[in-house]
Structures are given as C-alpha cells and as structure tokens.
Design a protein around this motif. Structure first.
Motif, PDB file in Angstrom:
ATOM      1  N   UNK A   1       0.803  -1.225   0.000  1.00  0.00           N
ATOM      2  CA  UNK A   1       0.000   0.000   0.000  1.00  0.00           C
ATOM      3  C   UNK A   1       0.827   1.262   0.000  1.00  0.00           C
ATOM      4  N   UNK A   2       1.782   1.371   0.914  1.00  0.00           N
ATOM      5  CA  UNK A   2       2.574   2.601   1.032  1.00  0.00           C
ATOM      6  C   UNK A   2       3.771   2.540   0.086  1.00  0.00           C
TER       7      UNK A   2
ATOM      8  N   UNK B   1       5.695  11.141 -14.219  1.00  0.00           N
ATOM      9  CA  UNK B   1       5.589  12.255 -15.158  1.00  0.00           C
ATOM     10  C   UNK B   1       6.738  13.247 -14.951  1.00  0.00           C
ATOM     11  N   UNK B   2       7.085  13.489 -13.691  1.00  0.00           N
ATOM     12  CA  UNK B   2       8.142  14.450 -13.397  1.00  0.00           C
ATOM     13  C   UNK B   2       9.507  13.965 -13.855  1.00  0.00           C
TER      14      UNK B   2
ATOM     15  N   UNK C   1       6.029   4.896  -0.295  1.00  0.00           N
ATOM     16  CA  UNK C   1       7.040   5.895   0.039  1.00  0.00           C
ATOM     17  C   UNK C   1       8.456   5.374  -0.129  1.00  0.00           C
TER      18      UNK C   1
ATOM     19  N   UNK D   1      -5.361   4.186  -6.883  1.00  0.00           N
ATOM     20  CA  UNK D   1      -4.699   5.271  -6.146  1.00  0.00           C
ATOM     21  C   UNK D   1      -3.184   5.171  -6.244  1.00  0.00           C
TER      22      UNK D   1
ATOM     23  N   UNK E   1      -2.147   6.118  -9.675  1.00  0.00           N
ATOM     24  CA  UNK E   1      -2.198   7.570  -9.872  1.00  0.00           C
ATOM     25  C   UNK E   1      -0.977   8.232  -9.253  1.00  0.00           C
ATOM     26  N   UNK E   2      -0.625   7.789  -8.075  1.00  0.00           N
ATOM     27  CA  UNK E   2       0.537   8.351  -7.385  1.00  0.00           C
ATOM     28  C   UNK E   2       1.791   8.160  -8.232  1.00  0.00           C
TER      29      UNK E   2
ATOM     30  N   UNK F   1       1.937   7.553 -11.377  1.00  0.00           N
ATOM     31  CA  UNK F   1       1.771   8.273 -12.645  1.00  0.00           C
ATOM     32  C   UNK F   1       2.255   9.712 -12.505  1.00  0.00           C
ATOM     33  N   UNK F   2       1.860  10.344 -11.408  1.00  0.00           N
ATOM     34  CA  UNK F   2       2.246  11.736 -11.190  1.00  0.00           C
ATOM     35  C   UNK F   2       3.752  11.843 -10.946  1.00  0.00           C
ATOM     36  N   UNK F   3       4.300  10.913 -10.180  1.00  0.00           N
ATOM     37  CA  UNK F   3       5.736  10.951  -9.912  1.00  0.00           C
ATOM     38  C   UNK F   3       6.536  10.628 -11.161  1.00  0.00           C
TER      39      UNK F   3
ATOM     40  N   UNK G   1      -3.705  -0.783  -6.885  1.00  0.00           N
ATOM     41  CA  UNK G   1      -4.967  -0.048  -6.812  1.00  0.00           C
ATOM     42  C   UNK G   1      -4.874   1.177  -7.717  1.00  0.00           C
TER      43      UNK G   1
ATOM     44  N   UNK H   1       9.476   4.149  -3.688  1.00  0.00           N
ATOM     45  CA  UNK H   1       9.767   5.227  -4.628  1.00  0.00           C
ATOM     46  C   UNK H   1      11.044   5.962  -4.250  1.00  0.00           C
TER      47      UNK H   1
ATOM     48  N   UNK I   1      12.634   6.101  -7.940  1.00  0.00           N
ATOM     49  CA  UNK I   1      13.045   7.443  -8.368  1.00  0.00           C
ATOM     50  C   UNK I   1      14.436   7.411  -9.011  1.00  0.00           C
TER      51      UNK I   1
ATOM     52  N   UNK J   1       5.620   7.826 -18.456  1.00  0.00           N
ATOM     53  CA  UNK J   1       4.164   7.898 -18.404  1.00  0.00           C
ATOM     54  C   UNK J   1       3.593   6.503 -18.226  1.00  0.00           C
TER      55      UNK J   1
END
Lengths: 138, 552
Positions: A65-66, A103-104, A68, A93, A96-97, A99-101, A91, A71, A76, A108
């Motif tokens: 789940x987490x 992207x930076x 942190x 969520x 999505x998390x 995906x956003x990270x 999941x 990544x 990263x 994608x």
C-alpha cells in the motif's frame, strides 16, 4: 480476469516495445531492460500475478500500500537512470501516485482500464518513457 | 490541437515556436499524450465538455526563462497557467481554470537556494518538493524539520501559495503564514522581491516578513497576479522530544468545554502540536489517524447494539447512545494533543493541560499514546503519523484497499472544506446544517456525524471528501450538490478555505459583503497588473476584463 503466462508475457513484450519507441526519438539506440513487476501484496490477485511473472523470469517487487520507501529508495533513482519499464498491478490510487511521480521524470503510465486482474480493486498498467523526453531530465 | 479561446491557430503556432526557442524542443509539450498528463486526475468532468484542459505545456528551467515566457505570452495574448509540481489533487491538480491555457510547468525550477541553519529558514524554487527538502536536510546533517501535508510529494511553494497546511507545531502548520519573502515574475515579465527582499543588499529577507509599506505577499496566493519563483520559509528546529496524548470526555455536551479548553491551551502556547478531535462513540477517527483506520491498523470497535444506537442518532446524539457510552466506558469525544520540546517542558505543559481539562469536564480521562526522544530512527516513522514528525510520505495513496473503515474506495475526490468557528457549538450546528442539506441533496458527505480538523489556530475546518465516481451523471449531481452546500454554508457565515476550479466561482460568490466589493477589488487589481489577462485567467474567479462577463 485470470492471470496466466500468456497475459504476463504479452504485457512484458508490449512494455519493452513501447519503452524503446519512447526513447528512440530522443536518445538514440537504447534497449530497455526487461520490465519489472510492481504489485500490491495486500491482494491475492496481485500476489498471483507476481507468481506467474517470477516463473517467467521477471523481477517482482511487492509493496503493501505505502509506496514511500519503494519510490524514494528505488524507483526514483531507477527512473532517473533510465531503467526499464514497469508493469504494475496496483490499486488505482497507487497507480495515480506513480503516474504523477513518473511524469516528473519523463515517464508515463499506460493503463488498460478494461484489464482487471481478478480483483475489482486492482488495475494493470505499464510504465514507459515519454516520447521525446530525455532520461533523467527532471 | 486545442487552441486558447480567441487565438488563431497560426498565432498559437507562432507563440509555441517562441516558447520552444526559450526552453528547447524537449521541454515544449504539445503532443496529446504529453498534454494529457496535465489533466486533473480527480476532475468530476473527466472526458466531459466541462473538463478543464490545457492546450500545451512549457517547462522553463530558470526565472529568466519564466520572464521570457511571460513576455511572449503578452506579445501573442496567450493565456498561461503556472503550476509548481501540480500535485494538489482534490483542489484541481495541474489543469488550468481556463481551457486552452498553456501550462507553465515549474518543476525544473528545483533549486534549494539556501538553508540557514542558525536562523532556521530556507529559500526554495517552485519545483522543490517536501521530499526534496527533507532529503537535503537529512543528507547535510541539518537539525531543521520540514512541515508537510499528506501526501508529502508536492511543492513547498505551491502548497503555501495555495494556502495548504501541515501537522507539526502551530506556527509552521499554516504554510502561507510560515513563509517569509517572495520573488515574483509579474505579468509584464518584470521581477519583484517582496518584504525586505526589496532592498538590493537585503540581509533580512527571510527574517522580517513585511518590509515597509503595504505588505502584498497575500495577493500572490490563490490568485493570478504573478508567478512566484522563489519563496522563503521558516523551519522548525528539531525538537528534543515529542509527546502525544489523548483526552477523553464522556458526555455529549463535554465537547463545548473541551474545545474552549483546547483554545485556551493553544492560544497560551501551552500546547503547540496538531490538535486532533475524534469521537470513538460516533466512530469518527482523528484526522491524523485516518490513514491508520484506512489501513485497518486502528479502529473504534463497535458491537451490534452500538451500531443500532448509532443508526438511531443521525446527528450524533441520543440519550440512549450517551448512556451506552457511559456504561461501556466509550468516550464521546477524544482529543489528541501533541507537544514538542525538551521533555521536562513537555511534562510541565501536559500537567497544566490536565489540570485545565479536569477543572471543567467531570470524569475526564487521560492517556499517553507516544512519548518519543527525537530524532527517531527514520525506519520507525511509519509506526506513527509521519507528518507530525516532519517526515513526508506517500502513504495517503495506500487507500484503495477495502477495509472495514473504507469499504468502497473511490476514484478520486473533491474536498469540501468550510471554515467554521472554534467552538463546540459550531461543530453541532455545522453538522445539523450540512447533514440536513446533504440528506436532501443525496450527497455522500455529512451522512454521519463529522468532526473538523484543527490545522489552523483560532478556527475549525471540515475537510470532507466528496467522491468522484466512474458515472458522469452521478458526478454531475455531486457537483451541483457541492455548490449548494457551499451556498448553504455561506448563508450561515461559513466559507471554503480553498477549492477546485469548478467551484471557485461559487465559493467566491459567498464572499459577497457590500455587493461583492472584494471581487470587484480583485478585478480592479487584475486589470491594472495584467491588462492582457494572460496569467491564470479565472483562478479563484478573477477573470481578465475580456472574459469577465461571459466566463468560459
């Protein structure tokens, strides 16, 4: 949807192909590493997918789940270093998390919204490089 | 490709070429797949006509490049929409208010300009995330903490100018209030520094906020009068110790003296950590513990009799429910307090707090939850609510697994977040008003007794997630219901502290004293500062003159 060998291999091949295509335009010839499989080990369907992937020789990474530490201490740096694509069974969520990270850092996520993996709480997705964005650029 | 409203394809192409000449081809995003990454992942209008979409995105690497982009936008009259890291999910994400705007993605401005250990401050650019600063501080052996929200992936600067909050001590939790000094690219491309930074040889830019003359930093938050490219923040020195305690009050009416005493303790600086209100009897967890409840690691267990009594008390009270709680020893109210500092000081503060609660609440009980000598091993942070220990996390995204507390995980949410008075009576009244409205509107919030959060001193804030579903009609109904709740709140004197673009017009409509003089003042400023209306058109309902009458 049942997880079988054919599904895993198909995802792995398309992830590698999409990743290579994404990089080709910007960074020249580059053969990505085989995809790794990221799965939410709180779900039996995630664990089942990982078992099949391991049998096919793919590296699997479970998390509960987490995201942190996964990544911060792994993904990263891997993404910045142009590591290979990732297949995820998570999941929405968590996806999505990531995906956003991603992207930076010039990646994608492609998600097949119709591709369920035996549990309606989970999605299957593939992370590939964004076309034209240099690795580690962000 | 989408073009901005009123801009011809040829003009737009020329503008994009000019942007590209500044940042390079690699950082000009025009392909459908790249621009799609700037969609609001939690938009209630996903794939609907009302979804706010960017036309392109450009990612400058320096303040000078930001200035050039702003000047080009003026030359071609292109609406641009700056984002820091674009992570404010639930409040709009990366998507512009005005569809067709070009997103100015500031993630490459990611330098930590300075960390001043002795005076406990930092200066950062917009692309610096809480994780970035946290790791920088740890890797350099700094003894300074960050204050971060949940999740901690966003930009310090972006969160502050969106007026977000965190979880450590009171004078750091309000992120805009804890800033000191800005550098701003104005809508004409000029560069300005605020506060003491306006002195060219400034030595106290991050030590004294207001400088001399009007203090204007506030107009660059939740607004569109400039692009903030540097911002100073005061940081908390790492405390020696941390104590987290619980205060249990047994009766319904105890909430009133409980809150009054909390206010006294906070306003007297007897307690400075994040206060957290919960209700074991009604099953509503503390804000800082929601994650643990979601993960099934914590719970307020209820037997069938308890559940039946709760169902018969939709506004949170019945004599039978109160009696049940008293008989079973289940507190009606649970207040979590936390303290930072030397342990001998903390113990004295905790003793004083207990004395004050005991004086006004019969049968009040106390319990210690966590007593920590700091710093803790980072590997142990996950045992606690990390943010209260200054540790950023992505744990909020572990929601999604079904648990008893969260049986139907949603696909996103829109935060309904009104500010109400810091009194127990206000909690009762807000629940009565919003619960009645939510039932009438068939909205999925305030359907059981809800508790506010204590992010800011002096007020409460309800932060309730209205789900985004996969059904467009349901989402549309929720949006209309959400707007009605905003209006109803306004009638009772309550207003949102922050909101997503889809609700900004409605929210600002509530701030209507003297025939909307505040909004008129915003418009006057906009016309004077940004006559071409290029910057973040429509943000918090501040529109440029040419779009004001017929808001897109």
């Amino acid at each position: 949807m049942r997880t079988d060998r054919r599904t895993v291999l198909k995802m792995a091949m398309s992830a590698s192909a999409a990743c290579a295509a994404g990089v080709a335009g910007a960074a020249g010839a580059w053969v990505p590493a085989p995809p790794r499989v990221l799965y939410d080990d709180r779900f039996e369907a995630g664990r089942a997918f990982a078992r099949v992937a391991r049998r096919e020789g793919l590296e699997t990474i479970g998390f509960s789940g987490d995201l942190t530490r996964l990544w911060r201490d792994g993904l990263r740096g891997d993404w910045a270093a142009r590591a290979g694509p990732v297949i995820g069974v998570t999941t929405p969520r968590a996806m999505l998390c990531l995906q956003q990270l991603a992207m930076d850092q010039g990646w994608r996520i492609m998600v097949d919204r119709n591709a369920r993996v035996g549990d309606p709480a989970l999605l299957r997705w593939t992370l590939v490089r964004r076309r034209g964005v240099a690795a580690g650029a962000a | 490709m989408m073009t901005p409203p009123g801009v011809s394809p040829s003009i737009f192409a020329a503008a994009l070429a000019a942007f590209e000449a500044v940042v390079g081809k690699e950082w000009m995003f025009t392909s459908e797949e790249d621009v799609a990454l700037y969609r609001d992942a939690y938009s209630p209008f996903r794939d609907e006509g009302e979804e706010r979409l960017a036309s392109a995105a450009v990612a400058p690497a320096s303040t000078e490049e930001v200035q050039q982009i702003v000047r080009i936008a003026n030359r071609y009259k292109i609406p641009i929409y700056p984002i820091s890291t674009g992570k404010n999910l639930g409040y709009g994400g990366s998507a512009p208010v005005l569809s067709g705007s070009v997103v100015v993605d500031l993630k490459r401005l990611n330098r930590i300009i300075e960390v001043n250990e002795k005076n406990a401050y930092c200066i950062v650019e917009p692309g610096v995330s809480y994780f970035d600063l946290y790791e920088h501080l740890r890797s350099t052996g700094s003894k300074l903490w960050i204050d971060c929200p949940d999740p901690g992936w966003g930009s310090l600067l972006g969160n502050a100018i969106d007026r977000g909050g965190g979880y450590t001590a009171a004078n750091y939790r309000n992120h805009f209030d804890s800033h000191c000094g800005m550098e701003v690219v104005l809508p004409d491309g000029e560069l300005m520094r605020t506060g003491m930074g306006a002195i060219p040889a400034a030595k106290t830019w991050q030590m004294y906020k207001s400088g001399c003359g009007p203090w204007i930093d506030g107009i660059f938050s939740q607004a569109n009068y400039g692009i903030v490219t540097k911002m100073g923040f005061w940081l908390m020195p790492e405390p020696e110790a941390y104590l987290r305690v619980k205060v249990h009050a047994p009766r319904y009416r105890d909430l009133v003296p409980l809150v009054e005493t909390l206010n006294y303790l906070e306003n007297s600086r007897i307690t400075s950590g994040f206060p957290d209100l919960a209700t074991p009897l009604l099953g509503y967890p503390p804000t800082g513990q929601v994650q643990l409840f979601n993960e099934g690691l914590s719970s307020y267990p209820m037997d069938e009799r308890h559940k039946a009594l709760l169902a018969g008390a939709p506004l949170g009270y019945s004599p039978e429910l109160e009696q049940y709680g008293l008989a079973k020893g289940i507190p009606y109210w649970e207040l979590w307090l936390s303290f930072y500092g030397p342990m001998e000081v903390i113990d004295a503060q905790w003793n004083a707090a207990r004395r004050h609660f005991s004086a006004v609440i019969p049968d009040v009980r106390f319990a210690e939850a966590d007593r920590l000598t700091l710093p803790i091993n980072p590997d142990d942070a996950g045992k606690y609510h990390e943010a209260e220990l200054g540790v950023p996390s992505l744990r909020a995204f572990s929601i999604g697994a079904r648990t008893a507390f969260n049986p139907t995980p949603s696909h996103g949410h829109m935060w309904f977040s009104p500010i109400v008075e810091r009194t127990g009576e206000a909690i009762f009244e807000a629940n009565r008003v919003f619960s009645e409205a939510a039932r009438r509107l068939d909205m999925p919030i305030f359907r059981s007794f809800s508790m506010p959060a204590c992010f800011w001193e002096r007020n409460f804030i309800f932060i309730l997630a209205t789900p985004v579903t996969e059904d467009a009609a349901t989402n549309r109904r929720y949006v209309e219901g959400f707007k009605e709740l905003i209006r109803i709140g306004g009638e009772h004197g309550w207003g949102e502290y922050r909101t997503a673009p889809v609700f900004q017009e409605t929210v600002m409509g509530v701030y209507s004293f003297n025939d909307h003089i505040l909004s008129k003042f915003h418009a006057t400023l906009k016309d004077a500062i940004d006559p071409n209306g290029i910057l973040a058109a429509g943000r918090y309902d501040i529109w440029p003159r040419h779009l004001r009458k017929a808001r897109p």
